[in-house]
Design an enzyme around this catalytic site. Sequence first.
Site, PDB file in Angstrom:
ATOM      1  N   GLU A  53      10.832 -10.294  -7.702  1.00 16.52           N
ATOM      2  CA  GLU A  53      10.312  -9.948  -9.025  1.00 16.52           C
ATOM      3  C   GLU A  53       9.157 -10.874  -9.360  1.00 16.52           C
ATOM      4  OE1 GLU A  53      14.081  -8.104 -11.493  1.00 16.52           O
ATOM      5  OE2 GLU A  53      13.402 -10.122 -11.943  1.00 16.52           O
ATOM      6  N   ASP A 107      18.225 -14.013 -11.943  1.00 15.07           N
ATOM      7  CA  ASP A 107      16.838 -13.751 -11.570  1.00 15.07           C
ATOM      8  C   ASP A 107      15.869 -14.704 -12.264  1.00 15.07           C
ATOM      9  OD1 ASP A 107      18.045 -11.643 -10.272  1.00 15.07           O
ATOM     10  OD2 ASP A 107      16.383 -10.285 -10.670  1.00 15.07           O
ATOM     11  N   CYS A 121      20.026 -11.648 -20.671  1.00 13.78           N
ATOM     12  CA  CYS A 121      18.844 -11.877 -21.511  1.00 13.78           C
ATOM     13  C   CYS A 121      18.594 -10.698 -22.447  1.00 13.78           C
ATOM     14  CB  CYS A 121      17.635 -12.157 -20.634  1.00 13.78           C
ATOM     15  SG  CYS A 121      17.823 -13.676 -19.681  1.00 13.78           S
ATOM     16  N   CYS A 167      24.731  -9.344 -14.833  1.00 10.21           N
ATOM     17  CA  CYS A 167      23.284  -9.433 -14.609  1.00 10.21           C
ATOM     18  C   CYS A 167      22.771  -8.511 -13.512  1.00 10.21           C
ATOM     19  CB  CYS A 167      22.899 -10.883 -14.380  1.00 10.21           C
ATOM     20  SG  CYS A 167      23.097 -11.869 -15.895  1.00 10.21           S
ATOM     21  N   ASP A 168      21.490  -8.658 -13.256  1.00 14.42           N
ATOM     22  CA  ASP A 168      20.641  -7.656 -12.622  1.00 14.42           C
ATOM     23  C   ASP A 168      21.222  -6.925 -11.410  1.00 14.42           C
ATOM     24  OD1 ASP A 168      19.183  -9.210 -14.386  1.00 14.42           O
ATOM     25  OD2 ASP A 168      17.315  -8.871 -13.348  1.00 14.42           O
ATOM     26  N   LYS A 169      21.510  -7.612 -10.319  1.00 11.73           N
ATOM     27  CA  LYS A 169      21.911  -6.940  -9.083  1.00 11.73           C
ATOM     28  C   LYS A 169      23.415  -6.738  -9.008  1.00 11.73           C
ATOM     29  CE  LYS A 169      17.706  -7.409  -8.638  1.00 11.73           C
ATOM     30  NZ  LYS A 169      17.659  -8.226  -9.834  1.00 11.73           N
ATOM     31  N   SER A 208      10.131  -7.903 -13.065  1.00  6.72           N
ATOM     32  CA  SER A 208      11.272  -8.106 -13.942  1.00  6.72           C
ATOM     33  C   SER A 208      11.270  -7.027 -15.006  1.00  6.72           C
ATOM     34  CB  SER A 208      11.169  -9.477 -14.606  1.00  6.72           C
ATOM     35  OG  SER A 208      12.058  -9.576 -15.693  1.00  6.72           O
TER      36      SER A 208
END
Length: 558
Positions: free
Chosen positions: A444, A80, A193, A121-123, A470
């Site tokens: 985001e 992202d 992160c 990570c995110d998704k 985010s």
Amino acid sequence: MKLRSDCMKLGVQRAPQRSLLKASGLSDEQIKKPLIGIANSFTEVVPGHTHLDKISRAVKDGVLMAGGTPLEFNTIAVCDGIAMGHEGMRYSLCTRELIADSVECMAKAHAFDALVMIPSCDKVVPGMLMAAARLDLPCVFVSGGPMLSLEGENGPLDLNSVFEAVGAHTIGKMDEESLMEVENNACPTCGSCSGMFTANSMNCLSEALGLALPGNGTIPAVYTARVRLAKKAGETVMDLLKKGITCRQILTEKALKNALTVDMALGCSTNSALHLAAIAHEAGIDFSLNMINDISMKTPNLCKLAPAGHHHMQDLQAAGGVSAVMKTLLDAGLIDGSAMTALGVPVSEMLKNAAVKNDKVIRPISNPYDTVGGLAVLFGNLAPKGAIVKQSAVAPEMLKHEGKARVFNSEDEATEAIFGGKINKGDVVVIRYEGPKGGPGMREMLGPTSAIAGMGLDREVALITDGRFSGATRGAAIGHVSPEAASGGPISLLQEGDLIQIDIRNRALNVKLTDEELKNRQAEYQKPQKKKLSGYLKRYAMLVTSADQGAIFKENEE
């Protein structure tokens, strides 16, 4: 033990399938054993995933030690941060569905007996959780772990520090040399992160759901403990297979409510609302945004990790991790200790040795950062179906705010105005047509929020959008406004200068217009020119639902 893979490998008629497995290098003995799918999101692009080849090797070692045959396959993964601020961000959220579908296809096509998911990570985390719920096989999650955070001149650094440094540089508060110093040190290792951003939020919540082992969300990527955890995950999935414990026996309504409670105590990303709704849908569990408010109102906020505070994931790990947070909540009667976990034991037993080691990082129930949880859902004539804010990252003076709407029909227009110095103290920046359908892809918006924060305006300027933020965003940033503008939601009717009223404590988001005025505007409303779409984004926009439903795909009507 009867195996699911037997339908694909036993008997004379399955000689062709066995022949193909042998072409992949498997022996007769390996074929006879349980076939364990290893879903690995390794890429050489995403820092949270660049080391997942080593994590996968450790998982496979664990499976082998426990008597199974591991078979690895890969999924895609979008960073992202790299995709932020340009067309690439439209391709982030929509990959969640691609990842879920790809894991389902691989598992069904090859008749795997169980799965170990390696997201980071995110998704990727929610996409794999959705697939796990859909498939209902024995399943364990082990992520790549978070980055470390280094100390900078003005405190600990993370990715958000770089975005905010850009804002500071824009108004002359930071020179180019200082900006480069932040750039070079903010992301010092592989891993997701380092703050309580979306990736780490979802990896922590995987623990709370019971599908990941203790430490999954917080052991740093570069610690060898992460490799040992991965080996344990490989062994654990074999144990679940032998016991016949499948995903939906763990992913229950109890588990979902436990995860929401941990979410509130940790102060997780607003994106968790999207993802938990989608995961609940796949698991057949009722979910509504009101559940978030109900749980938030009775759950104290015990942690303030970046962006809400200066602590990072390594600090949470040293303080006892998610297990210590859960133990605090369990002792207070706020989570259900009878929920099953991937360890094959209930939550209460899993947590029996957990303890808080630093009460400055994980505060006691008697002295929380706030008496209510990290997230709040706002309703009102501007968001009839809800909007989400990370209230734990909002300055106290912005919990209630009234300001003039500065209306933009895209993130790009808003960003240009912010960097152009056109936003004034007290304004409410409105960014619309950035929802799941309208974006499409629900980008985001760390760029605009970080620019506002970097310019020192986060205590005086609010931002609302039908898009999303985010997990690194801080300030009065209210997203997921539903219905979205592209579906004719009230946000589409806003005009420059309208008075926006935000009251986070009372869960309210309104525009100071009468019902009659809104009705008149609706009658005169003209949709903006339709965007020219092609490929996956075109199909995504046709299928996706609104944010309040988790931005899931529409079900085909029978």
